[in-house]
Write an enzyme that holds these catalytic residues in place. Structure first.
Site, PDB file in Angstrom:
ATOM      1  N   SER A 168     -29.043 -52.189 -77.251  1.00 15.25           N
ATOM      2  CA  SER A 168     -30.204 -52.005 -76.377  1.00 15.25           C
ATOM      3  C   SER A 168     -31.367 -52.800 -76.926  1.00 15.25           C
ATOM      4  O   SER A 168     -31.543 -52.891 -78.139  1.00 15.25           O
ATOM      5  CB  SER A 168     -30.567 -50.517 -76.295  1.00 15.25           C
ATOM      6  OG  SER A 168     -31.850 -50.335 -75.740  1.00 15.25           O
ATOM      7  N   HIS A 174     -11.236 -33.266 -61.767  1.00 11.91           N
ATOM      8  CA  HIS A 174     -12.611 -33.089 -61.284  1.00 11.91           C
ATOM      9  C   HIS A 174     -13.614 -33.212 -62.431  1.00 11.91           C
ATOM     10  O   HIS A 174     -14.744 -32.710 -62.329  1.00 11.91           O
ATOM     11  CB  HIS A 174     -12.796 -31.742 -60.588  1.00 11.91           C
ATOM     12  CG  HIS A 174     -11.824 -31.486 -59.475  1.00 11.91           C
ATOM     13  ND1 HIS A 174     -12.007 -31.988 -58.211  1.00 11.91           N
ATOM     14  CD2 HIS A 174     -10.655 -30.812 -59.456  1.00 11.91           C
ATOM     15  CE1 HIS A 174     -10.989 -31.618 -57.438  1.00 11.91           C
ATOM     16  NE2 HIS A 174     -10.150 -30.920 -58.178  1.00 11.91           N
TER      17      HIS A 174
END
Length: 435
Positions: free
Chosen positions: A266, A145
């Site tokens: 980026s 999880h």
């Protein structure tokens, strides 16, 4: 498929020229078989072979030009062949229907594509094995999880990937066998104007077998199995990619994609190193799954055949095989050059104050005679001290008089032994790699 995601060897299998070459080979082999049966003059067959057309760019353009009039691709092809060979070409396509040519040639293309993909998988498996063995005992936290669970090793994580891709190789090999099927049995598969010996000869020479009970086409469940296998490989590629994407998160920092000199992360932020390879693989996996759905839709054709499958296969066959070929090589690069940070893995494993050993404590208490749920409450109470106040589990347990009634100091410390937790790593590796 666009050039960005295409590798040359796979792309060549799906060119118009390669397709027409295969069509002619099917026609030639069928005619050769009919010579042996005494149905076609050998001299005319020899003329067809000697004057065999070359399917260069000009030939392809001419076939497409003819198709503008005929509105039928195989008739356009045969018309061009007749232009090049002359009257002896009348023996080509004798008693055959278009799908005899199309499906048989298509089977060859799919088999050749599958062979390239199997070779790709072998390279990926080799890279995964190297990575797994290099990090056999590199401890890291296992997560369920997305939350810290119990310790594992990075080698075990990769070994799981290896085993998964090995299963995919078996599936793809099986699907290849089921797709290696041609048919030269005429308009509705009854051999009304052909001897089964013709089909036997054509298929044998092309490395295929004949469809046992054809209609006008080879049954499309075969193709659906292949494309489903390709989609399954794509989903497992995505599973690896998602793992790397998570491990590269700044807060995790346990592994990262290779970042080459001169690479930019980026357009706005010079500090960025983004998991672009893995994200790209996730996107390509979505395409592969969509192709499988389309192939399954192709199974239910009307009666002996309609052509609803044709337009679908013209798109998904080259695209799916080209995309997967590209994706496997991108995965190969990712796994071969992956940067692993063992120190960060250990730091993250230790970051929750020993809570990851809670089950070992639970079992130690249960072995002392406590009911499981009573022991669970005792351990959970101490584990919550870390969640709520940041108190390490070992410190909290060592100060819990109720637990100390059952466990000695030495037994408590043994429950936090990482080596003991990973004591069966070699056993698992033996199962996977046969060591």
């Amino acid at each position: 498929m666009i050039e960005r995601y295409s590798r040359e060897e796979m792309k060549r299998l799906w060119t118009d020229a390669a397709r027409f070459e295969l069509w002619f080979e099917v026609e030639r082999l069928a005619t050769e078989a009919m010579v042996g049966l005494g149905e076609v003059p050998e001299a005319d067959y020899r003329a067809c072979v000697e004057r065999r057309p070359t399917f260069d760019d000009a030939a392809v353009a001419r076939i497409f030009e003819i198709e503008e009039t005929t509105r039928h691709d195989v008739i356009a092809f045969l018309t061009y062949v007749e232009e090049q060979i002359g009257e002896e070409s009348r023996w080509l396509h004798l008693g055959m229907t278009s799908s005899d040519v199309l499906d048989t040639a298509f089977a060859v293309q799919l088999c050749r594509a599958a062979d390239l993909l199997l070779a790709d998988l072998d390279l990926v498996l080799e890279a995964l094995e190297r990575l797994a063995k290099a990090h056999r005992m590199t401890p890291m936290i296992g997560r369920s999880h997305g939350i810290h669970a119990e310790p594992t090793t990075f080698g075990l994580v990769v070994a799981g990937f290896y085993e998964e891709f090995r299963r995919h190789r078996m599936r793809l090999k099986g699907a290849r066998a089921h797709i290696a099927v041609g048919k030269v049995s005429g308009a509705v598969g009854t051999f009304a104007h052909l001897s089964p010996a013709v089909e036997d000869h054509v298929c044998r020479e092309l490395g295929l077998v004949g469809e046992p009970a054809a209609t006008q086409v080879v049954a499309r469940d075969r193709h659906a199995e292949l494309f489903s296998a390709l989609a399954g490989i794509g989903s497992s590629i995505e599973r690896v990619a998602v793992e790397i994407r998570h491990l590269q998160r700044t807060e995790v920092g346990e592994a990262q994609e290779p970042f080459r000199k001169g690479q930019k992360g980026s357009s706005a932020m010079p500090h960025k190193r983004n998991p672009i390879l893995s994200e790209n693989l996730t996107g390509l996996a979505r395409l592969l799954r969509s192709y499988a759905g389309a192939a399954l839709e192709n199974v239910a054709l009307w009666h002996q055949r309609d052509i609803s499958h044709s337009s679908v296969e013209r798109v998904i066959a080259p695209d799916a095989t080209i995309v997967l070929d590209f994706a496997l090589h991108r995965l190969l690069r990712l796994m071969s050059d992956l940067v692993v940070h063992p120190d960060r893995m250990m730091k993250n494993l230790e970051s929750t104050g020993g809570m990851v050993f809670s089950q070992t404590l639970l079992l130690a208490l249960a072995k002392k005679g406590l009911k499981r749920q009573e022991a669970y409450v005792m351990v959970q109470r101490n584990a919550m001290a870390w969640w709520d106040r940041g108190v390490p589990l070992l410190d909290s347990v060592q100060a819990d008089p109720e637990i100390l009634e059952y466990l000695s100091e030495r037994e408590i410390e043994a429950a936090f032994d990482l080596e003991r937790q990973l004591g069966h790593v070699d056993d698992i590796f033996a199962r996977v790699f046969g060591e």
